[in-house]
Design a protein around this motif. Structure first.
Motif, mmCIF file in Angstrom:
data_model
loop_
_atom_site.group_PDB
_atom_site.id
_atom_site.type_symbol
_atom_site.label_atom_id
_atom_site.label_comp_id
_atom_site.label_asym_id
_atom_site.label_seq_id
_atom_site.Cartn_x
_atom_site.Cartn_y
_atom_site.Cartn_z
ATOM 1 N N PRO A 207 11.779 -27.202 45.606
ATOM 2 C CA PRO A 207 12.579 -28.419 45.760
ATOM 3 C C PRO A 207 11.875 -29.664 45.232
ATOM 4 C CG PRO A 207 12.471 -27.164 47.812
ATOM 5 C CD PRO A 207 11.490 -26.547 46.868
ATOM 6 N N MET A 208 12.616 -30.482 44.534
ATOM 7 C CA MET A 208 12.187 -31.794 44.025
ATOM 8 C C MET A 208 11.014 -31.730 43.054
ATOM 9 S SD MET A 208 12.705 -34.279 47.330
ATOM 10 C CE MET A 208 12.583 -35.770 46.365
ATOM 11 N N ILE A 209 10.716 -30.551 42.536
ATOM 12 C CA ILE A 209 9.502 -30.431 41.698
ATOM 13 C C ILE A 209 9.595 -31.290 40.437
ATOM 14 C CG2 ILE A 209 10.210 -28.367 40.358
ATOM 15 C CD1 ILE A 209 7.246 -27.369 40.839
ATOM 16 N N ASP A 210 10.810 -31.479 39.907
ATOM 17 C CA ASP A 210 10.938 -32.222 38.647
ATOM 18 C C ASP A 210 11.379 -33.675 38.832
ATOM 19 O OD1 ASP A 210 10.154 -30.149 36.949
ATOM 20 O OD2 ASP A 210 12.119 -29.193 37.183
ATOM 21 N N THR A 211 11.483 -34.143 40.062
ATOM 22 C CA THR A 211 11.929 -35.530 40.245
ATOM 23 C C THR A 211 10.803 -36.488 39.867
ATOM 24 O OG1 THR A 211 11.227 -35.543 42.546
ATOM 25 C CG2 THR A 211 13.524 -34.942 42.130
ATOM 26 N N ASP A 212 11.170 -37.740 39.597
ATOM 27 C CA ASP A 212 10.183 -38.725 39.160
ATOM 28 C C ASP A 212 9.306 -39.234 40.295
ATOM 29 O OD1 ASP A 212 10.734 -38.628 36.559
ATOM 30 O OD2 ASP A 212 12.215 -40.257 36.575
ATOM 31 N N THR A 213 9.776 -39.113 41.512
ATOM 32 C CA THR A 213 9.019 -39.686 42.629
ATOM 33 C C THR A 213 7.937 -38.709 43.097
ATOM 34 O OG1 THR A 213 10.262 -38.691 44.434
ATOM 35 C CG2 THR A 213 11.188 -40.692 43.461
ATOM 36 N N VAL A 248 5.460 -23.333 47.663
ATOM 37 C CA VAL A 248 4.875 -24.535 48.275
ATOM 38 C C VAL A 248 3.721 -25.045 47.409
ATOM 39 C CG1 VAL A 248 3.666 -25.456 50.299
ATOM 40 C CG2 VAL A 248 5.539 -23.831 50.617
ATOM 41 N N VAL A 249 2.857 -24.131 46.994
ATOM 42 C CA VAL A 249 1.691 -24.519 46.188
ATOM 43 C C VAL A 249 2.147 -25.135 44.865
ATOM 44 C CG1 VAL A 249 -0.298 -23.603 44.896
ATOM 45 C CG2 VAL A 249 0.099 -22.891 47.275
ATOM 46 N N VAL A 253 1.041 -28.844 43.781
ATOM 47 C CA VAL A 253 0.182 -28.994 42.603
ATOM 48 C C VAL A 253 0.894 -29.864 41.554
ATOM 49 C CG1 VAL A 253 -0.872 -27.766 40.658
ATOM 50 C CG2 VAL A 253 -1.127 -26.879 42.982
ATOM 51 N N ALA A 254 2.186 -29.595 41.316
ATOM 52 C CA ALA A 254 2.929 -30.386 40.315
ATOM 53 C C ALA A 254 2.954 -31.858 40.694
ATOM 54 C CB ALA A 254 4.354 -29.848 40.180
ATOM 55 N N LYS A 255 3.177 -32.135 41.975
ATOM 56 C CA LYS A 255 3.232 -33.539 42.416
ATOM 57 C C LYS A 255 1.848 -34.182 42.340
ATOM 58 C CE LYS A 255 7.636 -33.843 43.426
ATOM 59 N NZ LYS A 255 8.563 -34.805 42.806
ATOM 60 N N THR A 256 0.797 -33.422 42.616
ATOM 61 C CA THR A 256 -0.556 -33.986 42.518
ATOM 62 C C THR A 256 -0.863 -34.354 41.063
ATOM 63 O OG1 THR A 256 -1.235 -32.561 44.339
ATOM 64 C CG2 THR A 256 -2.991 -33.615 43.097
ATOM 65 N N THR A 282 -7.659 -23.350 45.338
ATOM 66 C CA THR A 282 -8.156 -22.851 44.053
ATOM 67 C C THR A 282 -7.257 -23.306 42.898
ATOM 68 O OG1 THR A 282 -7.100 -20.765 44.537
ATOM 69 C CG2 THR A 282 -9.423 -20.849 44.922
ATOM 70 N N THR A 283 -5.923 -23.280 43.119
ATOM 71 C CA THR A 283 -5.026 -23.696 42.033
ATOM 72 C C THR A 283 -5.254 -25.170 41.706
ATOM 73 O OG1 THR A 283 -3.402 -22.204 43.022
ATOM 74 C CG2 THR A 283 -2.632 -23.583 41.222
ATOM 75 N N LEU A 284 -5.323 -25.988 42.749
ATOM 76 C CA LEU A 284 -5.507 -27.422 42.535
ATOM 77 C C LEU A 284 -6.850 -27.699 41.862
ATOM 78 C CD1 LEU A 284 -3.627 -29.722 43.100
ATOM 79 C CD2 LEU A 284 -4.627 -29.984 45.364
ATOM 80 N N ASP A 285 -7.876 -26.995 42.303
ATOM 81 C CA ASP A 285 -9.210 -27.188 41.737
ATOM 82 C C ASP A 285 -9.203 -26.894 40.234
ATOM 83 O OD1 ASP A 285 -11.892 -27.879 42.062
ATOM 84 O OD2 ASP A 285 -12.466 -25.766 41.986
ATOM 85 N N THR A 286 -8.600 -25.749 39.863
ATOM 86 C CA THR A 286 -8.565 -25.352 38.451
ATOM 87 C C THR A 286 -7.771 -26.352 37.618
ATOM 88 O OG1 THR A 286 -8.460 -23.103 39.307
ATOM 89 C CG2 THR A 286 -8.108 -23.361 36.949
ATOM 90 N N GLN A 287 -6.592 -26.710 38.125
ATOM 91 C CA GLN A 287 -5.708 -27.595 37.346
ATOM 92 C C GLN A 287 -6.298 -28.998 37.206
ATOM 93 O OE1 GLN A 287 -2.212 -27.001 36.444
ATOM 94 N NE2 GLN A 287 -2.092 -24.906 37.139
ATOM 95 N N LEU A 288 -6.959 -29.484 38.241
ATOM 96 C CA LEU A 288 -7.548 -30.825 38.160
ATOM 97 C C LEU A 288 -8.777 -30.807 37.250
ATOM 98 C CD1 LEU A 288 -7.161 -32.159 41.824
ATOM 99 C CD2 LEU A 288 -5.939 -32.921 39.787
ATOM 100 N N ALA A 289 -9.575 -29.739 37.371
ATOM 101 C CA ALA A 289 -10.772 -29.643 36.523
ATOM 102 C C ALA A 289 -10.375 -29.684 35.047
ATOM 103 C CB ALA A 289 -11.534 -28.361 36.843
#
Ligand code: KG4
Ligand code: ZN
Length: 341
Positions: A207-213, A248-249, A253-256, A282-289
């Motif tokens: 839900p809401m993954i592609d919204t601008d907010t 959920v992840v 992650v997309a919003k972060t 782990t997903t957030l760590d990889t994507q942010l790195a």
């Protein structure tokens, strides 16, 4: 400086002592008395049950912490004043007020969510506000009651960038667990079963993954899962858990990543009970790195509610003489971050 921390906002009674010497922070004691067994029969936390249990275990925990009976070995007392369940919060607040008054020690009021942010400092050599994690920072706070993005411009200076419009992420884990006939709290058990499942088995909505907010929503996902289970009674529970967790992840992650592209922080703080989730970490760590951004997370022992994080946040405020009057302090179940107490 040595600080006694007290936390009773929900279903953990917690007492901790942290100290700082020559700029080095040490968690000397961190005691958590979980009430989970008392709330399990109800499938969630019952505020009155929580308050009674806090009363029962608060003094045994204080004695166990080893704090001197006259308080002579500490310099300040930090307590959670909100947000949380009012009957539960009051036990910690009234205990801290009484001790501060008797011992003539400064009393520091701590917002529970600020406590989660400072739980980062419990990780070895982790710090923020300088070095690799200068302000502004983006914080993603994910717990049973909150799911929100904050821009932290300085210590105590927060702007909310977005939040869930309905269920918190942890609440979604808890409600889905109940739906699946699993125990409370749902996060740990769902993430355990998810390890044995296929995360792409079921295409649950994001839900809401592609919204601008930077706002989010998790209640539709829970409803989609309920319909799926009603229509597919033979579905594998591990696959359901893995697919739900992945949805959920993916949203978090997309919003972060969206928050990072808007505000360009040097680091992101991930905190709150759901930060215990390995898949999220782990997903957030990889994507942010991959985009040159650091992820700061608390040690697993400080991800869910504890008093060390309250003492750590309190230590910071105590050093700035940010103290409150023990005669007038009140618990505030709806306390906002950064607001006047
Ligand atoms: O911060 P916390 O201990 O209490 C609140 O302030 O709400 O967070 C508790 C929440 C619960 O909803 C629990 O299900 C969730 O954190 N949680 C997890 C995990 N461990 C705890 N959620 C997902 N995965 C986990 N491993
Ligand atoms: Zn919490």
């Amino acid at each position: 400086m040595r600080v006694l921390g007290i936390e009773t906002s929900c279903d953990e009674t917690a007492v901790a002592i942290v100290s700082e010497k020559n700029g080095k922070v040490e968690i000397e004691t961190s005691l958590v008395a979980s009430q989970i067994e008392f709330h399990k029969p109800y499938g969630g936390v019952v505020p009155e049950v929580a308050a009674r249990r806090h009363v029962d275990v608060m003094f045994p925990l204080l004695v166990e912490s080893g704090v001197a009976r006259d308080g002579s070995d500490i310099d300040a007392i930090a307590v959670t004043v909100g947000p949380g369940l009012l009957p539960a919060l009051r036990i910690g607040v009234e205990t801290a007020k009484a001790l501060a008054w008797m011992w003539n020690k400064p009393l520091v009021a701590v917002n529970h969510m600020e406590g989660h942010i400072y739980s980062i400092l419990g990780s070895p050599s982790s710090s923020f506000g300088s070095g690799e994690a200068t302000f502004p920072l983006v914080c993603l706070l994910v717990s049973g009651g909150h799911t929100e993005f904050l821009l932290m411009r300085d210590h105590g200076d927060y702007e909310r960038l977005g939040q869930t419009r309905d269920d918190a992420a942890g609440e979604a884990f808890d409600k889905v667990a109940k739906l699946l006939g699993l125990e409370y709290p749902g996060g740990p058990i769902i993430s355990k079963l998810a390890k044995e499942g296929n995360a792409s088995a079921i295409d649950f909505p994001r839900p809401m993954i592609d919204t601008d907010t930077l706002d989010m929503s998790f209640s539709g996902l829970k409803t989609a899962l309920r319909y799926y289970c009603e229509e597919h009674s033979e579905a594998d529970i591990n696959d359901i858990c893995a697919s739900f967790q992945q949805a959920v992840v993916d949203v978090l992650v997309a919003k972060t990543l969206k928050a990072v592209s808007c505000y360009h922080p040097s680091a992101v703080i991930l905190a709150g009970g759901v930060s215990a989730n390995t898949q999220l970490r782990t997903t957030l760590d990889t994507q942010l790195a991959a985009i040159g951004c650091t992820l700061l997370v608390p040690p697993l022992s400080l991800a869910t509610d504890n008093a060390a994080m309250i003492a750590l946040a309190g230590l910071h405020r105590a050093k700035k003489q940010d103290v409150v009057d023990p005669l007038t302090l009140c618990a505030n179940p709806n306390l906002k971050l950064g607001s006047f107490l």
